[in-house]
Design a protein around this motif. Structure first.
Motif, PDB file in Angstrom:
ATOM      1  N   GLN A  37      57.318  21.333  49.082  1.00 27.61           N
ATOM      2  CA  GLN A  37      56.151  22.159  49.409  1.00 27.61           C
ATOM      3  C   GLN A  37      56.374  23.088  50.586  1.00 27.61           C
ATOM      4  O   GLN A  37      55.976  24.350  50.530  1.00 27.61           O
ATOM      5  N   LYS A  38      56.526  22.649  51.826  1.00 27.94           N
ATOM      6  CA  LYS A  38      56.720  23.431  52.939  1.00 27.94           C
ATOM      7  C   LYS A  38      58.018  24.269  52.815  1.00 27.94           C
ATOM      8  O   LYS A  38      57.869  25.547  53.338  1.00 27.94           O
ATOM      9  N   SER A  39      59.035  23.964  52.158  1.00 30.97           N
ATOM     10  CA  SER A  39      60.059  24.941  52.420  1.00 30.97           C
ATOM     11  C   SER A  39      59.815  26.047  51.282  1.00 30.97           C
ATOM     12  O   SER A  39      60.707  27.001  51.570  1.00 30.97           O
ATOM     13  N   THR A  40      59.063  25.912  50.382  1.00 36.82           N
ATOM     14  CA  THR A  40      59.054  26.926  49.409  1.00 36.82           C
ATOM     15  C   THR A  40      57.640  27.647  49.526  1.00 36.82           C
ATOM     16  O   THR A  40      57.390  28.985  49.125  1.00 36.82           O
ATOM     17  N   GLY A  41      56.691  27.105  50.394  1.00 32.54           N
ATOM     18  CA  GLY A  41      55.474  27.851  50.434  1.00 32.54           C
ATOM     19  C   GLY A  41      54.445  27.622  49.245  1.00 32.54           C
ATOM     20  O   GLY A  41      53.543  28.394  49.113  1.00 32.54           O
ATOM     21  N   GLN A  42      54.918  26.752  48.332  1.00 30.99           N
ATOM     22  CA  GLN A  42      54.395  26.581  47.024  1.00 30.99           C
ATOM     23  C   GLN A  42      53.938  24.978  46.676  1.00 30.99           C
ATOM     24  O   GLN A  42      54.322  24.279  47.534  1.00 30.99           O
ATOM     25  N   PRO A  43      53.140  24.933  45.678  1.00 37.20           N
ATOM     26  CA  PRO A  43      52.664  23.455  45.473  1.00 37.20           C
ATOM     27  C   PRO A  43      53.829  22.810  44.932  1.00 37.20           C
ATOM     28  O   PRO A  43      53.795  21.228  45.129  1.00 37.20           O
ATOM     29  N   ALA A  44      54.962  23.182  44.736  1.00 38.78           N
ATOM     30  CA  ALA A  44      56.114  22.276  44.045  1.00 38.78           C
ATOM     31  C   ALA A  44      57.202  23.257  44.025  1.00 38.78           C
ATOM     32  O   ALA A  44      57.138  24.538  43.881  1.00 38.78           O
ATOM     33  N   ALA A 109      65.372  27.686  31.300  1.00 36.80           N
ATOM     34  CA  ALA A 109      65.244  26.222  31.864  1.00 36.80           C
ATOM     35  C   ALA A 109      64.074  25.799  31.157  1.00 36.80           C
ATOM     36  O   ALA A 109      63.062  26.254  30.817  1.00 36.80           O
ATOM     37  N   ARG A 110      64.056  24.548  31.146  1.00 34.00           N
ATOM     38  CA  ARG A 110      63.411  23.275  30.504  1.00 34.00           C
ATOM     39  C   ARG A 110      62.959  22.407  31.640  1.00 34.00           C
ATOM     40  O   ARG A 110      64.093  21.683  32.192  1.00 34.00           O
ATOM     41  N   VAL A 111      61.815  21.816  31.789  1.00 32.84           N
ATOM     42  CA  VAL A 111      61.587  20.550  32.846  1.00 32.84           C
ATOM     43  C   VAL A 111      61.259  19.441  32.049  1.00 32.84           C
ATOM     44  O   VAL A 111      60.750  19.571  30.845  1.00 32.84           O
ATOM     45  N   THR A 112      61.683  18.408  32.441  1.00 32.56           N
ATOM     46  CA  THR A 112      61.548  16.978  31.728  1.00 32.56           C
ATOM     47  C   THR A 112      60.857  15.954  32.649  1.00 32.56           C
ATOM     48  O   THR A 112      60.632  15.077  31.847  1.00 32.56           O
ATOM     49  N   CYS A 113      60.472  16.273  33.726  1.00 35.24           N
ATOM     50  CA  CYS A 113      59.675  15.265  34.514  1.00 35.24           C
ATOM     51  C   CYS A 113      59.067  15.734  35.814  1.00 35.24           C
ATOM     52  O   CYS A 113      59.378  16.718  36.177  1.00 35.24           O
ATOM     53  N   HIS A 114      58.352  15.065  36.329  1.00 36.35           N
ATOM     54  CA  HIS A 114      57.747  15.202  37.877  1.00 36.35           C
ATOM     55  C   HIS A 114      58.341  14.317  38.729  1.00 36.35           C
ATOM     56  O   HIS A 114      58.235  13.119  38.556  1.00 36.35           O
ATOM     57  N   MET A 115      58.580  14.633  40.083  1.00 35.36           N
ATOM     58  CA  MET A 115      59.178  13.985  40.961  1.00 35.36           C
ATOM     59  C   MET A 115      58.133  13.861  42.333  1.00 35.36           C
ATOM     60  O   MET A 115      57.696  14.780  42.335  1.00 35.36           O
ATOM     61  N   TYR A 116      57.975  12.842  42.801  1.00 35.58           N
ATOM     62  CA  TYR A 116      57.045  12.515  43.813  1.00 35.58           C
ATOM     63  C   TYR A 116      55.748  12.953  43.676  1.00 35.58           C
ATOM     64  O   TYR A 116      54.929  13.652  44.334  1.00 35.58           O
ATOM     65  N   ALA A 117      55.485  12.564  42.285  1.00 33.24           N
ATOM     66  CA  ALA A 117      54.050  12.889  42.005  1.00 33.24           C
ATOM     67  C   ALA A 117      52.970  12.265  42.832  1.00 33.24           C
ATOM     68  O   ALA A 117      51.609  12.912  42.843  1.00 33.24           O
ATOM     69  N   ASP A 118      53.087  11.410  43.607  1.00 33.06           N
ATOM     70  CA  ASP A 118      52.277  10.781  44.451  1.00 33.06           C
ATOM     71  C   ASP A 118      51.744  11.788  45.629  1.00 33.06           C
ATOM     72  O   ASP A 118      50.747  11.884  46.425  1.00 33.06           O
ATOM     73  N   THR A 119      52.718  13.074  45.757  1.00 32.00           N
ATOM     74  CA  THR A 119      52.142  14.043  46.633  1.00 32.00           C
ATOM     75  C   THR A 119      51.720  15.380  46.023  1.00 32.00           C
ATOM     76  O   THR A 119      51.688  16.463  46.683  1.00 32.00           O
ATOM     77  N   GLN A 120      51.586  15.321  44.710  1.00 31.08           N
ATOM     78  CA  GLN A 120      51.164  16.499  44.045  1.00 31.08           C
ATOM     79  C   GLN A 120      50.020  16.795  44.418  1.00 31.08           C
ATOM     80  O   GLN A 120      49.058  15.998  44.367  1.00 31.08           O
ATOM     81  N   PRO A 122      46.541  17.818  43.987  1.00 27.26           N
ATOM     82  CA  PRO A 122      45.294  17.784  42.866  1.00 27.26           C
ATOM     83  C   PRO A 122      45.117  18.972  42.032  1.00 27.26           C
ATOM     84  O   PRO A 122      44.774  18.608  40.754  1.00 27.26           O
ATOM     85  N   TRP A 123      45.105  20.101  42.509  1.00 23.69           N
ATOM     86  CA  TRP A 123      44.503  21.154  41.814  1.00 23.69           C
ATOM     87  C   TRP A 123      45.764  21.760  41.031  1.00 23.69           C
ATOM     88  O   TRP A 123      45.704  22.870  40.353  1.00 23.69           O
ATOM     89  N   TYR A 124      47.042  21.279  41.237  1.00 26.74           N
ATOM     90  CA  TYR A 124      48.137  21.971  40.602  1.00 26.74           C
ATOM     91  C   TYR A 124      48.848  21.144  39.555  1.00 26.74           C
ATOM     92  O   TYR A 124      49.315  19.921  39.800  1.00 26.74           O
ATOM     93  N   ASN A 125      48.680  21.417  38.276  1.00 29.23           N
ATOM     94  CA  ASN A 125      48.724  20.305  37.019  1.00 29.23           C
ATOM     95  C   ASN A 125      49.709  21.120  35.834  1.00 29.23           C
ATOM     96  O   ASN A 125      49.209  20.832  34.736  1.00 29.23           O
ATOM     97  N   PRO A 126      50.727  21.601  36.222  1.00 30.21           N
ATOM     98  CA  PRO A 126      51.722  22.137  34.927  1.00 30.21           C
ATOM     99  C   PRO A 126      52.191  20.976  34.305  1.00 30.21           C
ATOM    100  O   PRO A 126      52.548  19.955  34.836  1.00 30.21           O
ATOM    101  N   CYS A 127      52.516  21.285  33.145  1.00 34.48           N
ATOM    102  CA  CYS A 127      53.244  20.328  31.979  1.00 34.48           C
ATOM    103  C   CYS A 127      52.787  19.048  32.264  1.00 34.48           C
ATOM    104  O   CYS A 127      53.605  18.105  32.532  1.00 34.48           O
ATOM    105  N   GLU A 128      51.613  18.652  31.987  1.00 35.48           N
ATOM    106  CA  GLU A 128      51.051  17.240  32.134  1.00 35.48           C
ATOM    107  C   GLU A 128      51.648  16.191  31.266  1.00 35.48           C
ATOM    108  O   GLU A 128      51.399  15.241  31.625  1.00 35.48           O
TER     109      GLU A 128
END
Length: 147
Positions: A37-44, A109-120, A122-128
């Motif tokens: 989050q910090k290195s990209t300036g984005q939520p993920a 590209a295709r995604v298969t999972c979320h990593m470190y979802a404990d710090t996701q 709360p308002w960012y919910n792609p590929c639920e």
């Protein structure tokens, strides 16, 4: 993970850093860790793993910042575009990954999972519908993404 390798090319916004690599294009993941989050300036950050030894830079290589004990992040020294996360230890090289946004054809590209979802956030919910792993699930998470 499909473990299917695809040859890709990509680079930064200004074109100074360009690369070719073999990647696991259909096995990407969304990382919600606070460092991403910090290195990209984005939520993920969305990334794809690189087949070890296949990454080659054309022109200039990225500049690196040691962002954790395990890895360093490569970015263009001119435009600042994030390109790569590279493992520090040779035995962890299988975790080296490219930022999907740096690919010439990121839509493939295709995604298969979320990593470190404990710090996701709360308002960012792609590929639920995808599996979510937390820091407590790290061993299971690494086994899931490992080619």
């Amino acid at each position: 993970m499909t473990a299917e390798v695809t040859r890709v090319s990509g680079g930064c916004l200004c074109g100074r850093v360009r690369y070719d690599a073999d990647v696991f294009l259909h096995d990407g993941y969304i990382c919600h860790c606070t460092i991403c989050q910090k290195s990209t300036g984005q939520p993920a950050e969305i990334t794809v793993l690189i087949k070890p030894g296949s990454l080659r830079y054309r022109g200039d290589a990225p500049k690196y910042f040691l962002s954790s004990q395990g890895g360093k992040r490569g970015f263009c020294p001119d435009c600042g575009s994030r390109i790569v996360w590279q493992a520090i230890l040779p035995e962890d090289d299988w975790m080296t990954n490219l930022c999907v946004g740096s690919l010439d054809n990121p839509a493939e590209a295709r995604v298969t999972c979320h990593m470190y979802a404990d710090t996701q956030l709360p308002w960012y919910n792609p590929c639920e519908g995808l599996p979510k792993f937390t820091a407590a699930d790290e061993d299971e998470m690494m086994a899931f993404i490992r080619p």
